[in-house]
Design an enzyme around this catalytic site. Structure first.
Site, mmCIF file in Angstrom:
data_model
loop_
_atom_site.group_PDB
_atom_site.id
_atom_site.type_symbol
_atom_site.label_atom_id
_atom_site.label_comp_id
_atom_site.label_asym_id
_atom_site.label_seq_id
_atom_site.Cartn_x
_atom_site.Cartn_y
_atom_site.Cartn_z
ATOM 1 N N ASP A 188 3.247 1.038 -6.545
ATOM 2 C CA ASP A 188 2.582 2.342 -6.563
ATOM 3 C C ASP A 188 3.065 3.143 -5.359
ATOM 4 O OD1 ASP A 188 1.414 1.256 -4.342
ATOM 5 O OD2 ASP A 188 -0.647 1.466 -5.012
ATOM 6 N N ASP B 237 1.358 5.152 -1.998
ATOM 7 C CA ASP B 237 0.084 5.301 -1.293
ATOM 8 C C ASP B 237 0.151 6.433 -0.268
ATOM 9 O OD1 ASP B 237 -1.159 2.561 -2.178
ATOM 10 O OD2 ASP B 237 0.818 2.044 -1.391
ATOM 11 N N ASP C 221 -2.089 5.984 -5.152
ATOM 12 C CA ASP C 221 -3.371 5.795 -4.458
ATOM 13 C C ASP C 221 -3.509 6.829 -3.349
ATOM 14 O OD1 ASP C 221 -4.045 3.585 -5.956
ATOM 15 O OD2 ASP C 221 -3.379 2.125 -4.457
HETATM 16 N N1 CTP Z 1 -5.597 -1.335 0.892
HETATM 17 C C1 CTP Z 1 -6.829 -1.255 1.440
HETATM 18 N N2 CTP Z 1 -7.888 -0.922 0.662
HETATM 19 C C2 CTP Z 1 -7.708 -0.653 -0.647
HETATM 20 C C3 CTP Z 1 -6.440 -0.737 -1.215
HETATM 21 C C4 CTP Z 1 -5.389 -1.078 -0.410
HETATM 22 O O1 CTP Z 1 -6.982 -1.490 2.620
HETATM 23 N N3 CTP Z 1 -8.751 -0.319 -1.374
HETATM 24 C C5 CTP Z 1 -4.466 -1.671 1.742
HETATM 25 C C6 CTP Z 1 -3.926 -3.052 1.452
HETATM 26 O O2 CTP Z 1 -4.481 -4.005 2.322
HETATM 27 C C7 CTP Z 1 -2.460 -2.889 1.680
HETATM 28 C C8 CTP Z 1 -2.200 -1.395 1.595
HETATM 29 O O3 CTP Z 1 -3.437 -0.780 1.472
HETATM 30 O O4 CTP Z 1 -2.128 -3.357 2.970
HETATM 31 C C9 CTP Z 1 -1.318 -1.035 0.445
HETATM 32 O O5 CTP Z 1 -1.789 -1.613 -0.730
HETATM 33 P P1 CTP Z 1 -0.878 -1.803 -2.013
HETATM 34 O O6 CTP Z 1 -0.450 -0.498 -2.542
HETATM 35 O O7 CTP Z 1 -1.628 -2.675 -2.947
HETATM 36 O O8 CTP Z 1 0.339 -2.687 -1.496
HETATM 37 P P2 CTP Z 1 1.736 -2.273 -0.866
HETATM 38 O O9 CTP Z 1 1.854 -3.019 0.398
HETATM 39 O O10 CTP Z 1 1.884 -0.799 -0.805
HETATM 40 O O11 CTP Z 1 2.752 -2.911 -1.884
HETATM 41 P P3 CTP Z 1 3.364 -2.234 -3.224
HETATM 42 O O12 CTP Z 1 4.709 -1.766 -2.828
HETATM 43 O O13 CTP Z 1 3.410 -3.328 -4.226
HETATM 44 O O14 CTP Z 1 2.457 -1.120 -3.633
HETATM 45 MN MN MN Z 2 1.501 0.408 -2.486
HETATM 46 MN MN MN Z 3 -1.839 0.942 -3.428
#
Ligand code: CTP
Ligand code: MN
Ligand code: MN
Length: 496
Positions: free
Chosen positions: A330, A332, A420
């Site tokens: 995703d 963020d 996100d």
């Molecule tokens: N996070 C958080 N609270 C949430 C969702 C996410 O604190 N409700 C934090 C997670 O702990 C993570 C970061 O946000 O460290 C990013 O989450 P995520 O998008 O799931 O992972 P990524 O590290 O960005 O990996 P990816 O590339 O797969 O998205």
């Molecule tokens: Mn992510």
């Molecule tokens: Mn995320």
């Protein structure tokens, strides 16, 4: 303390011992002490055990993996280490081996004190020549620099399969052990060529080493292959790959005999929630990795929306792409405004704006439940309370530099992307940025380090010093590292 009364060896642990109040409720769940009887003697050990328990410490009778602090009367002893190695602890390097001064300091303070160098019992052989100090790899991911370059992928991929399998089977400890091991290997500057080379590495237990040995010898792990060919594991992996489906739901579906997406979709008694419906609808797109160029294009869209609504809003990339990853599941972002309180309505307005443009395929908005008076939270790895939204965005090919990476036979000129957004008040910005940048393992260890080494509580909202009983303020991530007494680790070095 040296003239200990001779107390009878307790037969039942629950019997209150003369001289001390009844055993207190265990107050320090994170610390489990084991007292080494050698040198100490049975009666003194028994006395110290009762003393510690009366102060709310957990003292284990048996040395096992649960123990965090091994306390010995011997201050320097190679025989102690030889003796310790005789126990098949899965990872002896994660245990604090300390002398009695740590114990007496902790009793005096009425809480487990941080382990300092003077407390440590060195693993020194009597005639060992003084070798140059090796740069020891820390057991904490937040003290390691981990780029996206992984030289040990053959091992870490295998560990990830094993970790996920333990997660599916609800064996948390083992799951974490393999994730920790993978994280350590990811931080290494080169590939591990033989198991002997892992000798001084933390977090690698017997099981992990056995898997590595197999991979080095045969190029694969039979245990991993067995898991990968297991129908239950395959099905759970398939189901959890759907947006909105966690391990619990996947297990429920599996138990009901469902094995494929068509099984699930054809089952009349299954009610999919909104998130899962969108998950199935856009499965092809959102199970495909998002590229850097696509993430950039998403950033442009969000940037426009945020600034049309609030010209002085602050928008920052976070998550995996901030860590320099080439692909993500995703994208963020953090959005906020300099005026405290204004961020409350910001996300709603951004969502509205995107909706009017026809760009939103799915929205799950969660209003803020942030309440500063409820801090500090003792919950480890709890979700934060800021306003946030989980979106599926429609991204046009024309918006992406170089166009969309299309899968074969796909003639569409758009794709769905998971996005996100989190919206903290400005004064919480640094904590949110640090928390959302990840990786998950890096975050986990930051919190563990804060708690165990600094008696501080860290989460996405704040940093609390338990000793001083006060919150520590921060406007940048560096401030937080400084408070924790940690060297600053750049976002691109946090891919633990
Ligand atoms: N996070 C958080 N609270 C949430 C969702 C996410 O604190 N409700 C934090 C997670 O702990 C993570 C970061 O946000 O460290 C990013 O989450 P995520 O998008 O799931 O992972 P990524 O590290 O960005 O990996 P990816 O590339 O797969 O998205
Ligand atoms: Mn992510
Ligand atoms: Mn995320």
């Amino acid at each position: 303390m040296s003239q200990a009364p001779v107390a009878p060896r307790p037969k039942k642990r629950s019997k209150p011992e003369a001289g001390f109040s009844r055993r207190e409720e265990a107050r320090f769940q994170d610390v489990r002490i084991f007292l080494v009887e050698r040198k100490m003697g049975r009666s003194r050990r028994s006395f110290l055990t009762q003393l510690a328990r009366s102060k709310g410490f957990i003292v284990e009778d048996i040395l096992s993996d649960a123990v965090t602090h091994v306390v010995s009367e011997n201050s320097q002893s190679s025989s102690l280490w030889a003796w310790l190695k005789g126990f098949s602890l899965s990872d002896p390097s994660t245990v604090n081996v300390v002398d009695i001064s740590w114990f007496t300091d902790s009793m005096r303070e009425g809480r487990p004190v941080a382990v300092e160098t003077r407390h440590l019992i060195q693993d020194i052989l009597p005639e060992a020549p003084k070798a140059a100090p090796v740069n020891k790899v820390s057991q904490y991911a937040c003290q390691r620099r981990t780029t996206t370059e992984n030289y040990n992928k053959i091992f870490t991929d295998a560990f990830e399969v094993l970790a996920e399998n333990y997660e599916f089977n609800d064996i948390e400890g083992r799951c974490l052990a393999f994730r920790r091991a993978a994280s350590v290997l990811k931080s290494l500057p080169s590939a591990v060529q033989c198991v002997e080379a892992t000798q001084d590495l933390p977090c690698l237990g017997e099981h992990t080493k056995a898997v590595m040995k197999e991979i080095l010898q045969y190029g694969r792990s039979f245990e991993v292959e067995k898991i990968l060919s297991d129908l239950r594991c395959q099905t759970l992996k398939l189901f959890t790959s759907v947006f909105g489906v966690g391990p619990k739901t996947a297990e429920k579906w599996y138990r009901r005999g469902l094995r494929s997406f068509s099984d699930v979709l054809a089952e009349p008694s299954i009610h999919l929630n909104r998130m899962q419906q969108s998950g199935f609808l856009h499965y092809g797109d959102i199970s495909r990795a998002v590229s850097k160029a696509e993430a950039q294009a998403v950033g442009n869209i969000i940037d426009e929306a945020v600034h049309v609504i609030t010209p002085n809003a602050i928008l920052a990339l976070t998550g995996g792409f901030r860590r320099g990853k080439d692909f993500g599941h995703d994208v963020d972002f953090i959005v906020t405004t300099p005026e405290l309180g204004q961020e409350e309505s910001l996300l709603i307005d951004v969502i509205d704006y995107l909706k009017k443009q026809g760009l939103l395929l799915f929205t799950d908005h969660q209003a803020s439940t942030f309440d500063i008076s409820k801090l500090p939270s003792h919950k480890f790895e709890a979700m934060d309370h800021f306003a946030k939204c989980f979106l599926i965005l429609r991204l046009e090919s024309s918006q992406v530099e170089g166009g969309l990476q299309r899968s074969e036979g796909d003639s569409r000129n758009w794709r769905a992307v998971r996005v996100d957004l989190v919206s903290p008040p400005m004064d919480r910005y640094a904590f949110t940025q640090l928390g959302w940048t990840g990786s998950r393992m890096f975050e986990r260890d930051l919190r563990r380090f804060a708690r165990l080494e600094r008696q501080m509580l860290l989460d996405n909202h704040a940093l609390y010093d338990k000793t001083k009983k006060e919150f520590l303020t921060a406007t940048t991530e560096k401030d937080i590292f400084d408070h924790l007494g940690l060297e600053y680790i750049e976002p691109w070095q946090r891919n633990a």
